[in-house]
Design a protein around this motif. Structure first.
Motif, short mmCIF file in Angstrom:
data_model
loop_
_atom_site.label_atom_id
_atom_site.label_comp_id
_atom_site.label_asym_id
_atom_site.label_seq_id
_atom_site.Cartn_x
_atom_site.Cartn_y
_atom_site.Cartn_z
N TYR A 147 0.82 -1.21 0.00
CA TYR A 147 0.00 0.00 0.00
C TYR A 147 0.86 1.26 0.00
O TYR A 147 0.61 2.21 -0.76
CB TYR A 147 -0.93 0.00 1.22
N MET A 148 1.88 1.31 0.84
CA MET A 148 2.71 2.51 0.97
C MET A 148 3.74 2.64 -0.15
O MET A 148 4.13 3.75 -0.51
CB MET A 148 3.45 2.49 2.31
N MET A 149 4.20 1.53 -0.71
CA MET A 149 5.32 1.59 -1.65
C MET A 149 4.92 1.47 -3.11
O MET A 149 5.63 1.98 -3.98
CB MET A 149 6.34 0.49 -1.29
N LEU A 193 7.32 10.87 3.84
CA LEU A 193 7.00 9.45 3.86
C LEU A 193 8.09 8.63 4.54
O LEU A 193 7.82 7.60 5.16
CB LEU A 193 6.82 8.97 2.42
N THR A 194 9.33 9.10 4.46
CA THR A 194 10.45 8.35 5.05
C THR A 194 10.40 8.33 6.58
O THR A 194 11.16 7.59 7.21
CB THR A 194 11.81 8.92 4.61
N TYR A 459 1.11 10.88 5.65
CA TYR A 459 2.05 11.90 5.15
C TYR A 459 1.23 13.14 4.78
O TYR A 459 -0.01 13.10 4.75
CB TYR A 459 2.86 11.39 3.96
N LEU A 460 1.92 14.24 4.52
CA LEU A 460 1.25 15.52 4.38
C LEU A 460 0.85 15.77 2.92
O LEU A 460 1.47 16.57 2.22
CB LEU A 460 2.19 16.64 4.87
N PHE A 544 0.39 13.69 11.28
CA PHE A 544 0.34 12.44 10.51
C PHE A 544 1.36 11.48 11.10
O PHE A 544 2.25 11.86 11.85
CB PHE A 544 0.61 12.68 9.02
N GLY A 545 1.21 10.19 10.75
CA GLY A 545 2.10 9.19 11.33
C GLY A 545 1.73 8.90 12.77
O GLY A 545 0.57 8.99 13.17
N ALA A 546 2.72 8.54 13.59
CA ALA A 546 2.48 8.26 15.00
C ALA A 546 1.90 9.49 15.69
O ALA A 546 2.35 10.61 15.46
CB ALA A 546 3.78 7.84 15.68
N THR A 547 0.91 9.29 16.53
CA THR A 547 0.25 10.42 17.19
C THR A 547 1.22 11.24 18.03
O THR A 547 1.22 12.46 17.97
CB THR A 547 -0.89 9.91 18.09
N TYR A 548 2.06 10.56 18.82
CA TYR A 548 2.96 11.25 19.74
C TYR A 548 4.42 11.03 19.40
O TYR A 548 4.82 9.95 18.97
CB TYR A 548 2.72 10.76 21.18
#
Length: 559
Positions: A147-149, A193-194, A459-460, A544-548
């Protein structure tokens, strides 16, 4: 994100419905009394923060994680090329810098030579090559890797389908400390994304030595990030994050430890907070009324959107666009966010969240430009309903509604059931309320009719939301397909990849198609209402990504 998620979460409702994790309960925890914990930390000089978590962690395998909790703890215990700073900008991780070719297709990352795994092995370019190949290897069975790649890393889709060798994936090691990545097309958001969990490195020797047990317990994990997961197994309801002294930037990490306990009931979380056992907890709507004037009360807007998924393959009625359009308009979202959530969440009348991205070259918010695409409207709902029933040749429809099983979730599920049945004559809604991990399985197997789900961006870029509904996409899982929609998304990732203004016009058009087809029914954009101790300092909340992000966290004074 399926989280995925990504996909965030305050306790109660959000914890149970986002594609993020839920099980266990705080009532059965074996926490030592607050004064003993505080005294123990004071005696040892340890800097410790104590948190609740909405459920167990479904997976700590970067190739297999698909949920908020998995990515949250991967982000704390591991490090990829970059990580997000206070302003959600990528900053040095294992990569010191990178260069991009003029055509945007080749990215060369210079890696630091002082990064180590906790067993002392150096973190090298080969660790990224192995991890990324593993994520798209069809034998791995990763959902998020393809999905991501796919469409981003060269040949990722072909590899994931078994049509190309692993060695043909566009990632190569040029020595131990230079990573060369070839993209399928120029990707404007690749830098951000990285930072994401699927792109983390893996120590091949360690992973293969663990076999099927890899990432199922503390003993079968290997950290290269700020913290290590301690006292954890896949079914654990309590665990710890402890400082990783072998991390290359360990001097920056101020916390010695964070403790976690699974709590599903918001009242239990508040009780633990009041007695000083935990330093942060989410609030349900009734608790917001009680604690809104509390000194520690805080509301944090989020960029996660929640909606109904309507499975067009399992229930004949949901394959009818008029039935779906009726369901989309038949429940009062304003009352839901104000009365049931009551935590700062706002009504969603589209997919792309408010205050997420602006149109290129402007300050115009995407959501405002796109407008309200589907709103609460009982009269229109009944018109669509009558038309759909006529087309189906029936006056009755039955649907199963798959939702979460936390206390707040159950209240919301009942509210939505009542709204739908009241406003759509002849509709019968049967609730199926299950723990989060079971709901993930049901979604993956497309074994549901109507499902309450959510997405937090990876990602943004609007693509992170819109790509969910591409025909046969890894997260579609509801049988939706529109050739024009697919083409608009494909163009945005290929021929228009370096024309950001044109990309965004495609995104605007694609979002409109999604709701003309009544593919999903948006409900709300989330916010977190919480009690947060003044002790909690330097914790960043990511859009985006991990919340914290905890790398820069510290323990302040509770006074």
């Amino acid at each position: 994100m399926k989280r995925k998620f990504a996909w965030l979460l305050s306790l109660g409702l959000v914890l149970s419905m986002f594609l993020a994790a839920c099980s266990g309960g705080g009532e059965d925890t074996k926490e030592e009394p607050a004064d003993e914990k505080d005294q123990a930390a004071e005696d040892t000089g340890e800097k410790v923060l104590n948190f609740v978590n909405g459920d167990t962690i479904p997976s700590m395998d970067p190739s297999m994680a698909t949920d908020e909790y998995g990515f949250q703890f991967l982000g704390a215990t591991m490090e990829g090329l970059y990580r997000l700073d206070e302003n959600a900008q990528p900053v040095e991780g294992i990569a010191l810098s990178h260069e991009t070719s003029e055509d945007g297709l080749t990215w060369t990352f210079k890696l630091r030579e002082d990064a180590k795994w906790e067993n002392g092995d150096p973190v090298t370019a080969n660790d990224f090559v192995y991890a990324w190949q593993r994520a798209v290897n069809p034998d791995t069975g990763s959902e998020y890797g393809p999905y991501m790649m796919a469409g981003v890393i060269k040949n990722a889709e072909a590899v994931s389908k078994g049509e190309a060798e692993l060695s043909e994936l566009g990632v190569k090691a040029d020595g131990d400390y230079s990573l060369v990545v070839e993209l399928e097309h120029p990707t404007p958001y690749f830098h951000s994304l990285t930072t994401f969990g699927t792109f983390l490195p893996l120590n091949q020797k360690f992973v293969e030595a663990q076999g099927d047990k890899f990432a199922t317990s503390t003993e079968t994990l290997l950290s290269n990030g700020p913290f290590k997961l301690a006292n954890w197994e896949s079914t654990s309801s309590e665990w710890e994050l402890v400082k990783n002294d072998t991390y290359w930037d360990a001097d920056t990490v101020q916390l010695d430890k964070m403790t976690y306990v699974v709590v599903k009931d918001p009242q239990v979380g508040v009780d633990l907070y009041e007695e000083g056992t935990v330093d942060r907890t989410g609030l349900s709507s009734d608790l917001v009324d009680q604690y809104a004037t509390h000194d520690d009360y805080a509301v944090t807007p989020e960029t996660s959107v929640f909606y109904f998924k309507m499975n067009q393959t399992r229930n004949e009625a949901l394959a009818n666009v008029n039935i779906r359009a009726a369901l989309s308009r038949a429940f009062n979202k304003e009352d839901l966010v104000n009365e049931i959530l009551n935590n700062g969440s706002i009504v969603a009348n589209g997919l792309i969240p408010k205050d997420f991205v602006t149109l290129p070259g402007t300050e115009d918010d995407f959501r405002e430009v796109s407008g309200d695409l589907v709103t609460y409207d009982v009269e229109k709902a009944k018109e669509f309903w009558a038309k759909g029933l006529e087309e189906l040749g029936t006056d009755k429809v039955e649907v199963e509604f798959l939702g979460g099983d936390t206390e707040t979730s159950k209240v919301m599920n009942e509210y939505l059931k009542n709204q739908l049945e009241t406003n759509l004559p002849g509709l019968t809604v049967t609730l199926k309320q299950v723990p989060f991990e079971q709901r993930l399985d049901l979604d993956t197997n497309q074994d549901y009719d109507l499902q309450f789900a959510g997405w937090g961006p990876d990602y943004l870029d609007p693509y992170t939301f819109l790509t969910l509904w591409i025909t046969d996409g890894g997260n579609n899982k509801m049988g939706y397909s529109n050739a024009k929609y697919d083409e608009l998304l494909k163009e945005s990732a290929t021929t228009l990849a370096q024309d950001n203004e044109a990309r965004y016009q495609n995104f605007l058009e694609a979002e409109k198609i999604l709701f003309e087809d009544a593919a999903i029914a948006p409900v709300y954009q989330s916010a977190m209402a919480q009690l947060i101790s003044p002790k909690v300092e330097g914790v960043f909340v990511n859009p985006f990504g991990a919340t914290y992000e905890y790398k820069w966290a510290s323990v302040g004074s509770a006074e």
